[in-house]
Design an enzyme around this catalytic site. Structure first.
Site: not given
Ligand code: PRP
Length: 179
Positions: A40-41, A96-97, A100, A128, A149-150, A156, A162
């Site tokens: 969703k992000g 991508e938002d 990580d 990140k 943690f952002v 979220d 969000r």
């Molecule tokens: C977040 C973000 C990426 C992912 C990155 O999504 O949107 O898709 O984490 O993390 P990684 O590099 O460790 O794989 P999240 O799983 O939080 O889901 P959301 O976007 O639905 O909140």
């Protein structure tokens, strides 16, 4: 109690997005890119970016079926959403938002590559970088951020925050209010 502390204001985010939009526009002139956002992000970033781009393009939104973060994936992650099975002839740009560990993006890029796009690139607003475990290419990078943690701007914590227009660090509020 958790409390969001400002990291980047909405204005700072907008300025960086304008720079990203300029870079992308320059590279995709006379192409008709397909922007794919991982929900969703990234929905907030996607919505703002396409309006800054001022470029003919298509959009798709996908959801990746959940798997434990930090665990070894079986490679059986499911992608749901409107993505067509063949990407032949498409210049695909993943939106991508945040990147990580890189696990999500690594999986998704492999998945997309199998569908044989003409080109495949990545735009990530927040990198990140200190947390990276899986090296992934980021062609258009907004901010490099610390290992904190952002939340906000689409991101979220437990589905909360969000809606905040800024990017904030979520901190424990254990200090008593000063008089
Ligand atoms: C977040 C973000 C990426 C992912 C990155 O999504 O949107 O898709 O984490 O993390 P990684 O590099 O460790 O794989 P999240 O799983 O939080 O889901 P959301 O976007 O639905 O909140």
């Amino acid at each position: 109690m958790k409390k969001p502390r400002l990291l980047f204001s909405a204005e700072e985010i907008k300025r960086v997005e304008e720079r990203l939009a300029e870079e992308i526009r320059r590279d995709y002139q006379n192409k008709y890119p397909l922007l794919v956002s991982v929900l969703k992000g990234s929905f907030v970033f996607m919505a703002d970016l396409i309006r800054l781009l001022n470029l003919p393009l298509e959009v798709e939104f996908v959801r990746l079926s959940s798997y434990g973060k930090g665990t070894v994936t079986s490679g059986k992650v499911r992608v749901t959403g409107g993505l067509r099975s063949s990407l032949k002839g498409k210049d695909v740009l993943v939106i991508e938002d945040i990147v990580d560990t890189g696990l999500t993006l690594k999986f998704f890029l492999d998945y997309l590559q199998q569908r044989k796009p003409t080109s495949l690139k990545v735009c990530a607003l927040f990198d990140k970088a200190p947390r990276r475990q899986f090296p992934v290419p980021i062609d258009y990078r907004g901010f490099t951020i610390p290992d904190a943690f952002v939340v906000g701007y689409g991101l979220d914590w437990d589905e909360k925050y969000r809606y905040i227009p800024d990017l904030c660090i979520l901190e424990e509020e254990n200090e008593p209010e000063r008089a």
